[in-house]
Motif scaffolding. Structure first.
Motif, mmCIF file in Angstrom:
data_model
loop_
_atom_site.group_PDB
_atom_site.id
_atom_site.type_symbol
_atom_site.label_atom_id
_atom_site.label_comp_id
_atom_site.label_asym_id
_atom_site.label_seq_id
_atom_site.Cartn_x
_atom_site.Cartn_y
_atom_site.Cartn_z
ATOM 1 N N ALA A 127 8.295 -21.428 -0.694
ATOM 2 C CA ALA A 127 9.768 -21.099 -1.018
ATOM 3 C C ALA A 127 10.904 -22.018 -0.413
ATOM 4 C CB ALA A 127 10.446 -19.560 -0.832
ATOM 5 N N ALA A 128 10.778 -22.176 1.040
ATOM 6 C CA ALA A 128 11.664 -22.964 1.817
ATOM 7 C C ALA A 128 11.645 -24.603 1.256
ATOM 8 C CB ALA A 128 11.235 -22.918 3.088
ATOM 9 N N ALA A 129 10.460 -25.118 0.775
ATOM 10 C CA ALA A 129 10.267 -26.408 0.614
ATOM 11 C C ALA A 129 11.034 -26.666 -0.880
ATOM 12 C CB ALA A 129 8.824 -26.788 0.520
ATOM 13 N N LEU A 155 15.853 -18.689 -2.196
ATOM 14 C CA LEU A 155 16.791 -18.100 -1.342
ATOM 15 C C LEU A 155 16.515 -16.718 -0.841
ATOM 16 C CD1 LEU A 155 20.045 -19.644 -2.293
ATOM 17 C CD2 LEU A 155 18.847 -20.467 -0.308
ATOM 18 N N LEU A 156 16.109 -15.905 -1.820
ATOM 19 C CA LEU A 156 15.768 -14.518 -1.579
ATOM 20 C C LEU A 156 14.438 -14.296 -0.688
ATOM 21 C CD1 LEU A 156 16.576 -11.299 -1.979
ATOM 22 C CD2 LEU A 156 15.239 -11.605 -4.020
ATOM 23 N N GLU A 157 13.560 -15.208 -1.067
ATOM 24 C CA GLU A 157 12.344 -15.378 -0.414
ATOM 25 C C GLU A 157 12.339 -15.703 1.100
ATOM 26 O OE1 GLU A 157 9.017 -16.677 -2.459
ATOM 27 O OE2 GLU A 157 9.473 -15.588 -4.127
ATOM 28 N N THR A 158 13.292 -16.477 1.461
ATOM 29 C CA THR A 158 13.560 -17.088 2.567
ATOM 30 C C THR A 158 14.704 -16.091 3.486
ATOM 31 O OG1 THR A 158 15.088 -18.664 1.882
ATOM 32 C CG2 THR A 158 12.840 -19.321 2.080
ATOM 33 N N GLY A 159 15.006 -15.040 2.689
ATOM 34 C CA GLY A 159 16.037 -13.989 3.449
ATOM 35 C C GLY A 159 17.321 -14.354 3.420
ATOM 36 N N ARG A 160 17.905 -15.319 2.680
ATOM 37 C CA ARG A 160 19.075 -15.609 2.288
ATOM 38 C C ARG A 160 19.850 -14.887 1.252
ATOM 39 N NH1 ARG A 160 18.484 -22.016 2.898
ATOM 40 N NH2 ARG A 160 20.834 -21.958 2.345
ATOM 41 N N ARG A 182 22.676 -13.125 0.618
ATOM 42 C CA ARG A 182 23.800 -13.087 0.007
ATOM 43 C C ARG A 182 23.980 -14.401 -0.914
ATOM 44 N NH1 ARG A 182 28.210 -16.197 1.021
ATOM 45 N NH2 ARG A 182 27.135 -16.999 2.979
ATOM 46 N N GLU A 183 23.308 -15.554 -0.364
ATOM 47 C CA GLU A 183 23.388 -16.812 -1.178
ATOM 48 C C GLU A 183 22.496 -16.706 -2.577
ATOM 49 O OE1 GLU A 183 23.141 -20.485 1.385
ATOM 50 O OE2 GLU A 183 22.244 -18.912 2.886
ATOM 51 N N SER A 184 21.327 -16.063 -2.539
ATOM 52 C CA SER A 184 20.674 -15.751 -3.634
ATOM 53 C C SER A 184 21.483 -14.968 -4.557
ATOM 54 C CB SER A 184 19.331 -15.091 -3.301
ATOM 55 O OG SER A 184 19.602 -13.637 -2.803
ATOM 56 N N GLU A 185 22.210 -13.921 -4.239
ATOM 57 C CA GLU A 185 23.057 -13.159 -5.313
ATOM 58 C C GLU A 185 23.947 -14.223 -5.976
ATOM 59 O OE1 GLU A 185 25.877 -9.326 -6.155
ATOM 60 O OE2 GLU A 185 24.817 -9.895 -4.106
ATOM 61 N N GLU A 186 24.632 -15.028 -5.130
ATOM 62 C CA GLU A 186 25.742 -16.104 -5.804
ATOM 63 C C GLU A 186 24.934 -16.940 -6.830
ATOM 64 O OE1 GLU A 186 27.007 -18.243 -2.532
ATOM 65 O OE2 GLU A 186 28.206 -16.506 -1.651
ATOM 66 N N HIS A 187 23.637 -17.433 -6.680
ATOM 67 C CA HIS A 187 23.031 -18.225 -7.728
ATOM 68 C C HIS A 187 22.640 -17.526 -8.579
ATOM 69 C CE1 HIS A 187 23.216 -22.311 -5.513
ATOM 70 N NE2 HIS A 187 23.288 -21.487 -4.230
ATOM 71 N N PHE A 188 22.046 -16.328 -8.561
ATOM 72 C CA PHE A 188 21.722 -15.318 -9.804
ATOM 73 C C PHE A 188 22.796 -15.211 -10.761
ATOM 74 C CE2 PHE A 188 18.301 -13.331 -6.896
ATOM 75 C CZ PHE A 188 17.258 -14.245 -7.500
ATOM 76 N N ARG A 189 24.051 -14.771 -10.019
ATOM 77 C CA ARG A 189 25.276 -14.656 -10.926
ATOM 78 C C ARG A 189 25.866 -16.013 -11.390
ATOM 79 N NH1 ARG A 189 27.228 -9.692 -10.837
ATOM 80 N NH2 ARG A 189 26.700 -8.281 -8.948
#
Length: 568
Positions: A463-465, A491-496, A498-505
């Motif tokens: 995920a990070a890569a 981003l979700l799988e790497t623990g981020r 808040r940022e993951s929700e921004e990109h989902f939206r």
């Protein structure tokens, strides 16, 4: 050109088949990559029991009308179903079909030209061409292979234009042409090819009239296939979805389409002749529309195109085989040139499967020309019959070593070079990661190449890569929803979180009808315990797309959870 009746021996046909099969044998080690999964592993028509209604009533990807790309190729889907439920060996089947198509080309050329050596050499060169990698190794390329095989079967069955018309030949050619159309829409140009080939190869004054049954039966076959498609699925083109991400020409007028088409022609011919720096993707922004005709790639493409047309006209009588080679490039290219209509993709190497045959014919004619000027004989024997079998066994032709050397010097660079390039390119198709890592090297401006590379890394648990490739894809094409949907997962799988929700939206905002974007956001919200928000995200989508079973099932689960008495 005087033509004698020519039949190829079994040994000659076996040689053609072996060259085609082993030339791309690295396909046996390839995986299900890119579009292969959608067309086969995620295709309900392929994975389920045999359902003729679904076979003819769904698109190439198993989607009903309005829910998928809309390309209709039932015979190819049937071949996938047979692989899944009867024979297995998807990639081996592709190799066998490519070998059979090469053999069919040899048989058709021998029948129409009367020259066995030319026919066999042309088919052998065609079989090993490196540009065929995507069509042969990639499973969805089977559509191009099967369409070409049926088209050349139709050409063979139609017989020579100066032969007496027989109902059996006419019906057989029409049925084979219908089969080609049921494999890929681009086969529609076959009647034009047959008409032009007849004019080139027929003795003066012996070509059939344009209103003859020879051509009329093909028109009738095309009408029947179009009618079947319209009744069972949808009218041609009406249901085919396109987007700017895959083909930027959708947003352009006729001028840029013409200039870009000329550039693409030069590019296509270059890749056929020298198949290096190949890529599985050329979408936005690997190739952008050309706004002006006064740039070098457009001018080169125009010169090459005009030159081939002039070649076909000028050499029609003096060098008919070279004229035929030019026609075999030009006619199949016309339908994929972006001029009659804008295709779902701006460019793909599998689209060159048929035009590449023209290059093979040209190489065979050059080789034949050298042989004609070299002492000795090197003619492949025709298939013996009757009393001729014993005579043929007693008197075998002597071969002059000088002739053999000339033959090898002409063909060895083309044959061995393409064999090496095809073998090397075949390794890229091992999996998605290797395929799109190589694509990024060739087309670093392609948003989809970066997105698919990131998806491959994500699927491998890296995920990070994968974050970098997704970010690069969204930078290249900020309006494309899918990289944001995938970036949210990474981003979700790497623990981020808040940022993951921004990109989902962001993904849903860019395309409210993108199934992956809506599904990913709804799952994220549900896992966060925000069921009302998840339902509000899913409900409008499911109302607009009632056939999307995955999203509908998720909505039912969320609504059940909302009604549950255990919910706090």
């Amino acid at each position: 050109m005087t033509r004698a009746k020519a039949e190829l021996s079994r040994g000659a046909l076996a040689l053609v088949a072996a060259a085609a099969f082993f030339g791309h044998a690295r396909a046996l080690g390839a995986g299900f990559v890119f579009d292969d999964r959608g067309a086969i592993q995620e295709n309900p028509v392929v994975q389920g029991g045999l359902d003729l209604g679904a076979l003819f009533g769904s698109d190439f990807w198993g989607h009903p009308l309005g829910e998928g790309p809309g390309t209709w190729r039932p015979l190819v889907v049937l071949s996938f179903w047979l692989n899944k439920h009867v024979t297995e060996g998807f990639h081996a089947t592709n190799l066998v079909l490519h070998a059979a198509t090469s053999v069919m080309l040899a048989l058709a050329l021998a029948r129409h030209t009367g020259r066995t050596t030319f026919a066999v050499v042309a088919a052998m060169v065609f079989g090993v061409l490196g540009i065929h990698t995507e069509a042969v190794v990639g499973l969805v390329g089977r559509a191009d292979v099967m369409a070409a095989g049926f088209a050349w079967l139709a050409w063979y069955l139609a017989g020579r234009a100066d032969e007496e018309e027989a109902p059996r030949n006419t019906i057989g050619a029409a049925l084979a042409f219908a089969g080609a159309l049921a494999c890929k829409e681009s086969a529609i140009v076959f009647p034009l090819f047959l008409f032009l080939a007849d004019r080139i190869l027929s003795p003066p004054g012996r070509a059939p009239r344009i209103l003859s049954a020879r051509y009329g039966s093909l028109v009738a076959a095309a009408g029947a296939v179009i009618a079947l498609r319209t009744v069972a699925f949808a009218p041609p083109l009406a249901a085919v979805s396109r987007d700017v991400q895959a083909n930027p020409l959708l947003a352009e007028g006729w001028g840029p389409r013409v200039w870009t088409s000329l550039r693409l022609f030069g590019m296509a011919l270059g890749k056929i002749v020298l198949p290096v720096r190949l890529s599985a993707d050329y979408s936005y922004a690997a190739i952008l529309p050309e706004p002006s005709p006064f740039v070098v790639p457009v001018l080169v493409g125009a010169l090459v195109l005009v030159g081939l047309v002039a070649l076909a006209i000028r050499l029609r009588r003096r060098e008919p085989l070279l004229a035929l080679a030019a026609v075999m490039v030009l006619v199949p290219w016309f339908v994929v040139s972006q001029l009659p209509f804008v295709l779902p993709t701006i460019f793909a190497e599998r689209l060159l499967y048929l035009p590449a045959a023209g290059f093979a014919l040209a190489i065979a004619r050059v080789g034949e020309w050298v042989l004609e000027r070299t002492p000795g004989t090197l003619a492949l024997p025709a298939a013996p019959s009757g009393k001729g079998k014993k005579r043929a066994a007693q008197k075998r032709p002597k071969v002059d070593p000088t002739h053999v050397r000339a033959f090898v010097l002409v063909l060895a660079p083309v044959m061995l070079g393409n064999l090496a390039l095809a073998w090397n390119r075949g390794a890229d198709w091992a999996n998605d990661r290797t395929l799109f890592a190589s694509a990024i090297e060739v087309v670093p401006r392609s948003a989809r190449a970066h997105h698919n590379y990131g998806s491959a890394l994500l699927n491998e648990g890296k995920a990070a890569a994968s974050i970098g490739p997704f970010e690069r894809a969204s930078e290249i094409l900020p309006t494309w929803s899918e990289p944001h949907a995938q970036l949210g997962v990474a981003l979700l799988e790497t623990g981020r979180v808040r940022e993951s929700e921004e990109h989902f939206r962001k993904a849903v905002e860019l395309d409210p009808d993108a199934a992956k974007a809506v599904f990913n956001l709804a799952v994220f919200l549900a896992r966060q315990g925000r069921l009302e928000e998840a339902r509000a995200t899913l409900a409008p989508f499911v109302a607009r797309h009632p056939n999307r079973t995955r999203e509908a099932a998720l909505l039912r689960q969320i609504e059940a959870d909302l009604r549950s008495p255990r919910r706090p």
